[in-house]
Design a protein around this motif. Structure first.
Motif, mmCIF file in Angstrom:
data_model
loop_
_atom_site.group_PDB
_atom_site.id
_atom_site.type_symbol
_atom_site.label_atom_id
_atom_site.label_comp_id
_atom_site.label_asym_id
_atom_site.label_seq_id
_atom_site.Cartn_x
_atom_site.Cartn_y
_atom_site.Cartn_z
ATOM 1 N N ALA A 208 -24.018 -0.016 -21.255
ATOM 2 C CA ALA A 208 -25.018 -0.959 -20.739
ATOM 3 C C ALA A 208 -25.041 -1.143 -19.084
ATOM 4 O O ALA A 208 -25.690 -1.836 -18.864
ATOM 5 N N ARG B 220 -25.689 -6.742 -18.507
ATOM 6 C CA ARG B 220 -26.757 -6.425 -17.942
ATOM 7 C C ARG B 220 -27.338 -7.667 -16.944
ATOM 8 O O ARG B 220 -27.822 -7.605 -15.816
ATOM 9 N N PRO C 111 -26.580 -0.457 -15.882
ATOM 10 C CA PRO C 111 -27.632 0.299 -15.513
ATOM 11 C C PRO C 111 -26.978 1.453 -14.304
ATOM 12 O O PRO C 111 -26.399 0.994 -13.639
ATOM 13 N N ARG D 237 -25.925 -7.568 -23.260
ATOM 14 C CA ARG D 237 -26.818 -8.728 -22.722
ATOM 15 C C ARG D 237 -25.908 -9.344 -21.427
ATOM 16 O O ARG D 237 -26.484 -9.397 -20.042
#
Length: 432
Positions: A210, A167, A212, A164
């Protein structure tokens, strides 16, 4: 008083005072490198303004600090009767003059600016990029610059990294990025950094997943190239009677005949040229050194540049700048050579104006001349022929051999086939 009873104002001229011999020496140096009289006059005008400002400000040469050019750029000009517009090109000419004085020993050498403190984990990662992967210094510097942009958003403590945090940090950075290309480069550098941290046991494994991936299609774009006659116009636009023309011609021929990268040309050294075997050694990506044949016209252009009047460069690099202190050229200078040649030759609608334009043009010309993709990959030093396949899209003859007929053979008035069922019908009464 004149006939109109108006006082005559004497024009105040720039006065270099006791520094005038420095200006004379600089003028002789510029004239000896093949500069036109107009160019010498322009450079001497900027240098004269700087020396006159020193005299009027009471600044002695030994008192000049590393910020002297910035102080000159910021001064409220009263050095001349008419105001002088001091733009960036003007300041660049003054900076070259100051560096020339430092190279001649008139001024103390400029202190090297201390590099900003780098996080220990980042420094270890950058060192691994050099020792283990063999990346070029310019690539390592770019990776460090890209990583420095994302660290303020995700923090510097690898033990706290989560999917998290990664990102959210990338999303926040993308909203403030200066360019649309920066998020992709930042993501690539961060992915490598997270793998390094996981390998060292400093961060959780698989955090790189993680990050992208930017949406892109492999080999979707067309190569940007020039037709062979346009390439020859670029080469012919160089004036062989001047040092700059001889240098630019040699650079353009190496780019156009061998498809070299800008960094390959900038880092070419005298020891890399084997005149007897007519080959040059090129160290490309991953520090893989290969020897390429030196074409006759490119070799003649190199000899003309090396044996003719040219700046007295101190190093063993083949190509040097034309302005004092005559440092080796950079990749940006090589790209500028191509850009100016495109403008001189009057090539309209050029797909790009950098050095890779001639690399793409060389590959396209070899393909149309009958060379195989394997042979082109060898010359361009591609690790995989999949990269070289990018140029196959411009070979119209090859594409014509594999193109299928359209529309398909058969009666033109035939009914279209019925749409196949997408699945079995849902039985009546069955629960949803």
């Amino acid at each position: 008083m004149n006939e109109h009873d108006t006082p005559v104002r004497r024009r105040r001229l720039l006065d270099a005072g006791q520094h005038l011999p420095l200006l004379d020496d600089y003028g002789r140096l510029l004239a000896g490198t093949g500069f036109s009289s107009a160019s010498v006059h322009i450079h001497l005008g900027s240098a004269l303004h700087f020396l006159a400002w020193l005299v009027q400000s009471g600044i002695a040469l030994e008192e000049m600090g590393p910020d002297i050019v910035a102080r000159f750029a910021a001064h409220d000009c009263r050095c001349h009767s008419s105001p002088r517009r001091v733009g960036q090109h003007y300041i660049n000419r003054v900076d070259r003059f100051v560096r020339h004085l430092a190279a001649r020993g008139v001024l103390p050498p400029r202190p090297v600016a201390e590099a900003p403190a780098v996080d220990r984990n980042v420094a270890d990662w950058l060192d691994a990029q050099d020792r283990q992967r063999g990346l070029a210094k310019v690539t390592i510097v770019r990776h460090g610059r890209m990583l420095a942009q994302i660290l303020p958003f995700i923090g510097t403590d690898p033990s706290r990294y989560t999917a998290r945090i990664i990102r959210d940090g990338l999303l926040e950075h993308a909203q403030t990025a200066r360019s649309v290309h920066y998020p992709k480069m930042v993501a690539s550098a961060l992915r490598l950094y997270l793998r390094h941290l996981a390998h060292r046991g400093l961060a959780a494994p698989d955090l790189d997943r993680a990050v992208p991936t930017a949406k892109s299609w492999r080999l979707a774009s067309l190569p940007r190239y020039l037709e062979p006659d346009a390439v020859e116009r670029l080469i012919a636009s160089c004036d062989p009677e001047t040092p700059g023309g001889r240098r630019d011609r040699a650079i353009l021929l190496l780019l156009a005949r061998l498809g070299l990268r800008a960094r390959d040309v900038a880092e070419l050294r005298l020891a890399d040229i084997d005149w007897r075997a007519a080959t040059i050694a090129v160290c490309g990506k991953g520090r893989r050194e290969v020897r390429l044949p030196l074409p006759q016209d490119a070799g003649d252009a190199l000899i003309a540049w090396l044996t003719g009047p040219r700046p007295a460069a101190s190093g063993d690099t083949v190509f040097a700048r034309l302005l004092p202190p005559f440092d080796p050229v950079s990749s940006g200078v090589v790209g500028g050579v191509v850009r100016r040649a495109v403008e001189r030759a009057g090539v309209e609608n050029a797909p790009s104006r950098g050095s890779h334009l001639l690399r793409h043009s060389a590959a396209t010309a070899m393909l149309r001349g009958g060379a195989t993709l394997d042979a082109i990959a060898t010359v361009l030093r591609h690790r995989s022929t999949d990269t070289t396949a990018h140029y196959a899209k411009v070979d119209v003859a090859m594409l014509g051999d594999v193109a299928q007929a359209w529309p398909a053979d058969g009666p033109t008035n035939a009914a279209p086939p019925s749409t196949p069922p997408l699945g079995l019908a849902w039985p009546e009464g069955a629960p949803c």
